[in-house]
Design a protein around this motif. Structure first.
Motif, PDB file in Angstrom:
ATOM      1  N   MET A   1      11.118 -21.382  16.787  1.00 27.55           N
ATOM      2  CA  MET A   1       9.771 -20.893  16.453  1.00 27.55           C
ATOM      3  C   MET A   1       9.768 -19.375  16.295  1.00 27.55           C
ATOM      4  SD  MET A   1       7.329 -23.287  18.807  1.00 27.55           S
ATOM      5  CE  MET A   1       5.926 -22.248  18.505  1.00 27.55           C
ATOM      6  N   LEU A   2      10.509 -18.689  17.149  1.00 27.91           N
ATOM      7  CA  LEU A   2      10.589 -17.231  17.068  1.00 27.91           C
ATOM      8  C   LEU A   2      11.226 -16.792  15.751  1.00 27.91           C
ATOM      9  CD1 LEU A   2      10.272 -14.440  18.400  1.00 27.91           C
ATOM     10  CD2 LEU A   2      12.556 -14.775  19.365  1.00 27.91           C
ATOM     11  N   VAL A   3      12.305 -17.432  15.363  1.00 25.59           N
ATOM     12  CA  VAL A   3      12.978 -17.096  14.105  1.00 25.59           C
ATOM     13  C   VAL A   3      12.059 -17.374  12.920  1.00 25.59           C
ATOM     14  CG1 VAL A   3      14.900 -17.686  12.570  1.00 25.59           C
ATOM     15  CG2 VAL A   3      15.293 -17.430  15.031  1.00 25.59           C
ATOM     16  N   ASN A   4      11.371 -18.497  12.948  1.00 26.37           N
ATOM     17  CA  ASN A   4      10.434 -18.818  11.862  1.00 26.37           C
ATOM     18  C   ASN A   4       9.297 -17.803  11.788  1.00 26.37           C
ATOM     19  OD1 ASN A   4      11.813 -21.037  10.942  1.00 26.37           O
ATOM     20  ND2 ASN A   4      10.698 -22.472  12.267  1.00 26.37           N
ATOM     21  N   TRP A   5       8.792 -17.390  12.960  1.00 23.37           N
ATOM     22  CA  TRP A   5       7.707 -16.405  12.966  1.00 23.37           C
ATOM     23  C   TRP A   5       8.203 -15.077  12.404  1.00 23.37           C
ATOM     24  CZ3 TRP A   5       6.519 -11.618  14.840  1.00 23.37           C
ATOM     25  CH2 TRP A   5       5.176 -11.258  14.810  1.00 23.37           C
ATOM     26  N   LEU A   6       9.396 -14.643  12.803  1.00 26.34           N
ATOM     27  CA  LEU A   6       9.949 -13.384  12.312  1.00 26.34           C
ATOM     28  C   LEU A   6      10.210 -13.433  10.809  1.00 26.34           C
ATOM     29  CD1 LEU A   6      12.408 -12.473  15.198  1.00 26.34           C
ATOM     30  CD2 LEU A   6      10.242 -11.364  14.640  1.00 26.34           C
ATOM     31  N   LEU A   7      10.675 -14.560  10.322  1.00 29.49           N
ATOM     32  CA  LEU A   7      10.902 -14.686   8.881  1.00 29.49           C
ATOM     33  C   LEU A   7       9.597 -14.637   8.105  1.00 29.49           C
ATOM     34  CD1 LEU A   7      13.684 -17.428   8.803  1.00 29.49           C
ATOM     35  CD2 LEU A   7      13.922 -15.003   8.218  1.00 29.49           C
ATOM     36  N   THR A   8       8.536 -15.170   8.685  1.00 29.81           N
ATOM     37  CA  THR A   8       7.238 -15.185   8.015  1.00 29.81           C
ATOM     38  C   THR A   8       6.548 -13.820   8.101  1.00 29.81           C
ATOM     39  OG1 THR A   8       7.002 -17.495   8.619  1.00 29.81           O
ATOM     40  CG2 THR A   8       5.025 -16.369   7.918  1.00 29.81           C
ATOM     41  N   HIS A   9       6.706 -13.139   9.232  1.00 28.97           N
ATOM     42  CA  HIS A   9       5.988 -11.885   9.471  1.00 28.97           C
ATOM     43  C   HIS A   9       6.929 -10.685   9.507  1.00 28.97           C
ATOM     44  CE1 HIS A   9       3.374 -15.070  11.101  1.00 28.97           C
ATOM     45  NE2 HIS A   9       2.391 -14.308  10.621  1.00 28.97           N
ATOM     46  N   TRP A  10       7.899 -10.648   8.624  1.00 30.88           N
ATOM     47  CA  TRP A  10       8.874  -9.565   8.601  1.00 30.88           C
ATOM     48  C   TRP A  10       8.229  -8.213   8.343  1.00 30.88           C
ATOM     49  CZ3 TRP A  10       8.854  -6.789   4.148  1.00 30.88           C
ATOM     50  CH2 TRP A  10       8.295  -7.414   3.024  1.00 30.88           C
ATOM     51  N   TRP A  11       7.097  -8.215   7.652  1.00 32.83           N
ATOM     52  CA  TRP A  11       6.431  -6.960   7.302  1.00 32.83           C
ATOM     53  C   TRP A  11       5.890  -6.253   8.538  1.00 32.83           C
ATOM     54  CZ3 TRP A  11       1.315  -6.812   8.606  1.00 32.83           C
ATOM     55  CH2 TRP A  11       0.698  -8.045   8.843  1.00 32.83           C
ATOM     56  N   ILE A  12       5.569  -7.007   9.607  1.00 36.04           N
ATOM     57  CA  ILE A  12       5.104  -6.374  10.849  1.00 36.04           C
ATOM     58  C   ILE A  12       6.239  -5.553  11.465  1.00 36.04           C
ATOM     59  CG2 ILE A  12       4.322  -6.829  13.208  1.00 36.04           C
ATOM     60  CD1 ILE A  12       2.807  -9.236  12.123  1.00 36.04           C
ATOM     61  N   LEU A  13       7.430  -6.109  11.454  1.00 38.75           N
ATOM     62  CA  LEU A  13       8.589  -5.383  11.975  1.00 38.75           C
ATOM     63  C   LEU A  13       8.889  -4.147  11.131  1.00 38.75           C
ATOM     64  CD1 LEU A  13      10.920  -8.386  12.838  1.00 38.75           C
ATOM     65  CD2 LEU A  13       9.565  -6.996  14.408  1.00 38.75           C
ATOM     66  N   LEU A  14       8.745  -4.277   9.820  1.00 36.56           N
ATOM     67  CA  LEU A  14       8.974  -3.141   8.933  1.00 36.56           C
ATOM     68  C   LEU A  14       7.950  -2.037   9.188  1.00 36.56           C
ATOM     69  CD1 LEU A  14      10.600  -1.984   6.561  1.00 36.56           C
ATOM     70  CD2 LEU A  14       8.927  -3.052   5.041  1.00 36.56           C
ATOM     71  N   ALA A  15       6.679  -2.411   9.354  1.00 39.30           N
ATOM     72  CA  ALA A  15       5.635  -1.420   9.638  1.00 39.30           C
ATOM     73  C   ALA A  15       5.890  -0.730  10.974  1.00 39.30           C
ATOM     74  CB  ALA A  15       4.266  -2.086   9.632  1.00 39.30           C
ATOM     75  N   ALA A  16       6.326  -1.478  11.986  1.00 33.71           N
ATOM     76  CA  ALA A  16       6.630  -0.889  13.283  1.00 33.71           C
ATOM     77  C   ALA A  16       7.816   0.070  13.185  1.00 33.71           C
ATOM     78  CB  ALA A  16       6.921  -1.985  14.302  1.00 33.71           C
ATOM     79  N   LEU A  17       8.794  -0.284  12.381  1.00 35.50           N
ATOM     80  CA  LEU A  17       9.949   0.585  12.185  1.00 35.50           C
ATOM     81  C   LEU A  17       9.556   1.883  11.480  1.00 35.50           C
ATOM     82  CD1 LEU A  17      13.031   0.983  12.365  1.00 35.50           C
ATOM     83  CD2 LEU A  17      13.190  -0.126  10.131  1.00 35.50           C
TER      84      LEU A  17
END
Length: 68
Positions: free
Chosen positions: A3-19
């Motif tokens: 579930m975590l991997v699926n969530w990260l694949l779907t919401h990758w833009w949140i990680l990019l914005a945080a970076l």
């Protein structure tokens, strides 16, 4: 875990914005740290503040550099 991997694949833009935000904050901190050492002491006894202004100290209650 899946579930975590699926969530990260779907919401990758949140990680990019945080970076991007982390990089901007780090660059601002680094710039501020470099600028802090470049000013001259304000001349007020015991102040120790590096003032950027040529006419007034940025420390509250201090006198102008010209002594007035």
């Amino acid at each position: 875990m899946v579930m975590l991997v699926n969530w990260l694949l779907t919401h990758w833009w949140i990680l990019l914005a945080a970076l991007v935000l982390a990089v901007l904050v780090g660059a601002g901190w680094f710039y501020h740290r470099q600028q802090r050492g470049s000013g001259r002491p304000c001349g007020r006894k015991g102040c120790g503040t590096a003032c950027r202004s040529r006419t007034r100290c940025t420390t509250p209650g201090s006198r102008t550099r010209s002594g007035s």
